[in-house]
Motif scaffolding. Sequence first.
Motif, PDB file in Angstrom:
ATOM      1  N   ARG B 392       0.830  -1.206   0.000  1.00 23.87           N
ATOM      2  CA  ARG B 392       0.000   0.000   0.000  1.00 23.87           C
ATOM      3  C   ARG B 392       0.866   1.259   0.000  1.00 23.87           C
ATOM      4  O   ARG B 392       0.574   2.228   0.684  1.00 23.87           O
ATOM      5  CB  ARG B 392      -0.959  -0.003   1.201  1.00 23.87           C
ATOM      6  CG  ARG B 392      -1.891  -1.204   1.196  1.00 23.87           C
ATOM      7  CD  ARG B 392      -2.885  -1.128   2.319  1.00 23.87           C
ATOM      8  NE  ARG B 392      -3.849  -0.051   2.091  1.00 23.87           N
ATOM      9  CZ  ARG B 392      -4.591   0.485   3.040  1.00 23.87           C
ATOM     10  NH1 ARG B 392      -4.478   0.056   4.286  1.00 23.87           N
ATOM     11  NH2 ARG B 392      -5.434   1.425   2.769  1.00 23.87           N
ATOM     12  N   ASP B 393       1.922   1.204  -0.783  1.00 25.85           N
ATOM     13  CA  ASP B 393       2.861   2.326  -0.849  1.00 25.85           C
ATOM     14  C   ASP B 393       3.304   2.492  -2.299  1.00 25.85           C
ATOM     15  O   ASP B 393       4.421   2.134  -2.665  1.00 25.85           O
ATOM     16  CB  ASP B 393       4.065   2.010   0.058  1.00 25.85           C
ATOM     17  CG  ASP B 393       5.011   3.196   0.182  1.00 25.85           C
ATOM     18  OD1 ASP B 393       4.785   4.216  -0.494  1.00 25.85           O
ATOM     19  OD2 ASP B 393       5.989   3.086   0.945  1.00 25.85           O
ATOM     20  N   PRO B 394       2.386   3.005  -3.140  1.00 29.57           N
ATOM     21  CA  PRO B 394       2.671   3.020  -4.583  1.00 29.57           C
ATOM     22  C   PRO B 394       3.910   3.840  -4.965  1.00 29.57           C
ATOM     23  O   PRO B 394       4.519   3.584  -5.997  1.00 29.57           O
ATOM     24  CB  PRO B 394       1.403   3.625  -5.197  1.00 29.57           C
ATOM     25  CG  PRO B 394       0.681   4.265  -4.079  1.00 29.57           C
ATOM     26  CD  PRO B 394       1.073   3.551  -2.825  1.00 29.57           C
ATOM     27  N   GLU B 395       4.259   4.797  -4.140  1.00 25.50           N
ATOM     28  CA  GLU B 395       5.396   5.636  -4.529  1.00 25.50           C
ATOM     29  C   GLU B 395       6.728   4.935  -4.343  1.00 25.50           C
ATOM     30  O   GLU B 395       7.675   5.151  -5.100  1.00 25.50           O
ATOM     31  CB  GLU B 395       5.380   6.932  -3.726  1.00 25.50           C
ATOM     32  CG  GLU B 395       4.383   7.917  -4.310  1.00 25.50           C
ATOM     33  CD  GLU B 395       4.146   9.097  -3.408  1.00 25.50           C
ATOM     34  OE1 GLU B 395       5.047   9.426  -2.619  1.00 25.50           O
ATOM     35  OE2 GLU B 395       3.044   9.666  -3.491  1.00 25.50           O
ATOM     36  N   HIS B 396       6.810   4.100  -3.297  1.00 26.47           N
ATOM     37  CA  HIS B 396       8.104   3.484  -3.023  1.00 26.47           C
ATOM     38  C   HIS B 396       8.134   1.983  -3.225  1.00 26.47           C
ATOM     39  O   HIS B 396       9.151   1.426  -3.596  1.00 26.47           O
ATOM     40  CB  HIS B 396       8.522   3.786  -1.572  1.00 26.47           C
ATOM     41  CG  HIS B 396       8.521   5.245  -1.265  1.00 26.47           C
ATOM     42  ND1 HIS B 396       7.480   5.853  -0.588  1.00 26.47           N
ATOM     43  CD2 HIS B 396       9.394   6.219  -1.584  1.00 26.47           C
ATOM     44  CE1 HIS B 396       7.742   7.149  -0.489  1.00 26.47           C
ATOM     45  NE2 HIS B 396       8.886   7.397  -1.078  1.00 26.47           N
ATOM     46  N   HIS B 397       7.025   1.331  -2.929  1.00 25.91           N
ATOM     47  CA  HIS B 397       7.053  -0.136  -2.928  1.00 25.91           C
ATOM     48  C   HIS B 397       5.847  -0.691  -3.686  1.00 25.91           C
ATOM     49  O   HIS B 397       5.574  -0.240  -4.776  1.00 25.91           O
ATOM     50  CB  HIS B 397       7.116  -0.645  -1.480  1.00 25.91           C
ATOM     51  CG  HIS B 397       8.288  -0.074  -0.717  1.00 25.91           C
ATOM     52  ND1 HIS B 397       9.581  -0.431  -0.999  1.00 25.91           N
ATOM     53  CD2 HIS B 397       8.355   0.840   0.282  1.00 25.91           C
ATOM     54  CE1 HIS B 397      10.410   0.240  -0.186  1.00 25.91           C
ATOM     55  NE2 HIS B 397       9.683   1.020   0.593  1.00 25.91           N
ATOM     56  N   SER B 399       1.958  -1.270  -4.619  1.00 28.48           N
ATOM     57  CA  SER B 399       0.794  -0.390  -4.511  1.00 28.48           C
ATOM     58  C   SER B 399      -0.369  -1.092  -3.810  1.00 28.48           C
ATOM     59  O   SER B 399      -1.227  -0.448  -3.225  1.00 28.48           O
ATOM     60  CB  SER B 399       0.351   0.033  -5.908  1.00 28.48           C
ATOM     61  OG  SER B 399       0.082  -1.116  -6.676  1.00 28.48           O
TER      62      SER B 399
END
Lengths: 138, 651
Positions: B392-397, B399
Amino acid sequence: MKDFEPKIVCFLCKWCTYSGADLAGTSRMKYPPNGVVIKTLCSSRVDPQHVMLAFSEGCDGVFIGGCHPGDCHYQSGNYKTKRRVILLKKVLEQLGLNTNRLRLEWISASEGKKFAETMKEFTEEIKKLGPIPKIGCK
Amino acid sequence: MKRIGVFICHCGINIKDTVDVERLTQELETYPGVTYIENYMFMCSDPGQNNIKNAIREHKLDGVVVAACSPTLHESTFQTVLKESGLNEFQLEIANIREQCSWVHNDIEQGTHKARLIVKTAIEKLKLNESLYPVSAPVTKKALVVGGGISGIQAALDIADAGFQVIMVEKKPSIGGHMIQLSETFPTLDCSQCILTPKMVALSKHKNIKLYVNSEVVSVDGYIGNFNVKIKQRALYVDPDKCNLCDDCTEVCPVLVPNEQEEGLAWRKAIYIPFPQAIPATYTLDVDHCLGLEPIACGKCREKCTAGAINYDAKDKIIEEEVGAVIVATGFDLYPVENIPEYGYGKYPDVITSLQFERILSATGPTGGEIYRPSDGKVPKEIVFVQCSGSRDPEHHLSYCSKICCMYTLKHAKLYKHKIHNGQPYIFYIDIRAGGKRYEEFVQQAVSEEGIVYIRGKVAKIYKEGDKMIVMGMDTLSGKKIEIKADLVVLAMGIVPSEGSHDLVKTLKINTDDKGFLSEAHPKLRPVESLQAGFYLAGTSQGPRDIPDSVSQASGAASKVLALLSSDKIYHSPIIASVDKDLCSGCTICVGTCPYGARELDEVTKVVEVNEILCEGCGACISACPSGAAQQKNLTDNQIDNMIKIIASGK
């Protein structure tokens, strides 16, 4: 003088937009009768030549309906259709035709309302554009 | 020319109110090709159907247009009428003058005009329709299951119990997958091994299942019902039939390797049994670390083995099998924890992954189920769980949500509290997702009774101070910075498709989504089928899911396979693509356009051929063909052109 009634070919894919058109019917939604449907299994069956033939034969508008991106029954058919429509619009431009005469919409089987509204809108738009000028590509 | 009969339905008043059927009948009577025309109150009724049958016989019709409701409703009804009258069912066209005409228009003039165009386009199409017959092929009544986790096991047992042969291929030395690593399972807290090992044993003893471990699928040729599979089985240095599980070999083995089953929290020897309940029940030799394969270097285990089960000269084997269907259940891996350096995994031994914590909790794990932290064996009094680690971290890991972490993290916290009563668990979370059966109750009970502290926010940084791990984060509900001194940190890592599944999907030629998970044929209505006919999906190979969902999906996939294997032949719609060999220039544009790999260039004739079983009939290739060589049966360019001309004429 009699009002101009556009002649419109609607290519609808069997899985989404054709079913959407059926739903508009079962929901008794009213829309103009100008579009006549040719059912294909997938919108990607619509050959650019069919679109050009429709215009050269005197159709005033061409509508293509497919499944929403990601929902294509054939995985990626609608993306192929999208690319073809973009290119076709460039061809229409070069022929001096208004590119709005060709419309592609994603309409799902549950969007009967969207189908009816799109038909209304598209027919109105073509009415404003007037009859198709003669193009010599028969 | 074809002798066409046109049958116009009133549908009571449904059509008749907005379409003047009498006038339409008169107008079309003289239309070229129409031999017979009539209208009737209800064409789909028995008398209506009999009218059509009689007309076919009396007027020697060889094509029928029924102008009525949508083909979705009664196409098959009228196809049967044709068949019963000795006509090919593909000599039928339905003109949809109800859903797409009478019901959407008010004006009878407009409705009648449009109905005329619709019926005419149907007649024009029908004129060029060929008689077609379903494409058929025999079915090999055997299934291949790739992956021996809970999903693969369930699918294999379901198919085998129904009486069909199953080949199971597992990459590792034992089946069991990730589930066998788990301690208790949510929300019932029953022991994972207790429920899984009986199934593993049942599989190994099943007369209809052949199990290949240490094996991988290297090629799959053919098509639905008839696949030829090549399986590479890595050399079996320990003969499973001779090995009597005495364990003498491991005692003498001088090599230590981190134990994969224990997620690196313990060591194993180069000859070892993955875990005591491994299936097949045999020791295995890790060829990458064994010294005995080098002449003279070692050889201790072979000397020690009184059963004579060890053979250093064993070779890899290629096994060929024929199957009718393939179930892919290749499972998941954790998102690489090294990708989140700020969490300090690898640097600090007391930052561990969720799977490592499962092993610490497990009665069969490296600590025998006692909770000690890895660095100094101290019992952790404060423990921090970090949910959404890498998800749940589309910018870093990643999405997407891993779906199971909310539940297993809570399970971890509960099991920890059950063992360390005075311990304090903290859980960093973004949302709590507890949508399964009895999941919400599981959460509520923990929150109200177990004293677990939930902190809504993400962890920014984890570092060491003294013998404590400092977890820095933000409480987004109060807006305050939070710093917790913990003894142990457990990262609930995101979930990714299993390593190697990437190569496998290329071998199988099946599709994945943008995350690398296997793509289903339809996200809602065909969730266990691949788009490629004959391939079925189960478990986490398709996306993150829990055990109940994996098992249900596996049984779903098995039922699809059983439906296929229960037939002697498979039939396929003949509305597919064809190639006019005289026109084809072999440019292969169509080959790349086909999503099913149904088109192939014949290297000798330089003409593209269609595999009729693989082709699904989308028609994308036909519109792409620059020479018009590609055509769709009963929806040719000529047919479409003639329909367009009717619409353009406006008459």
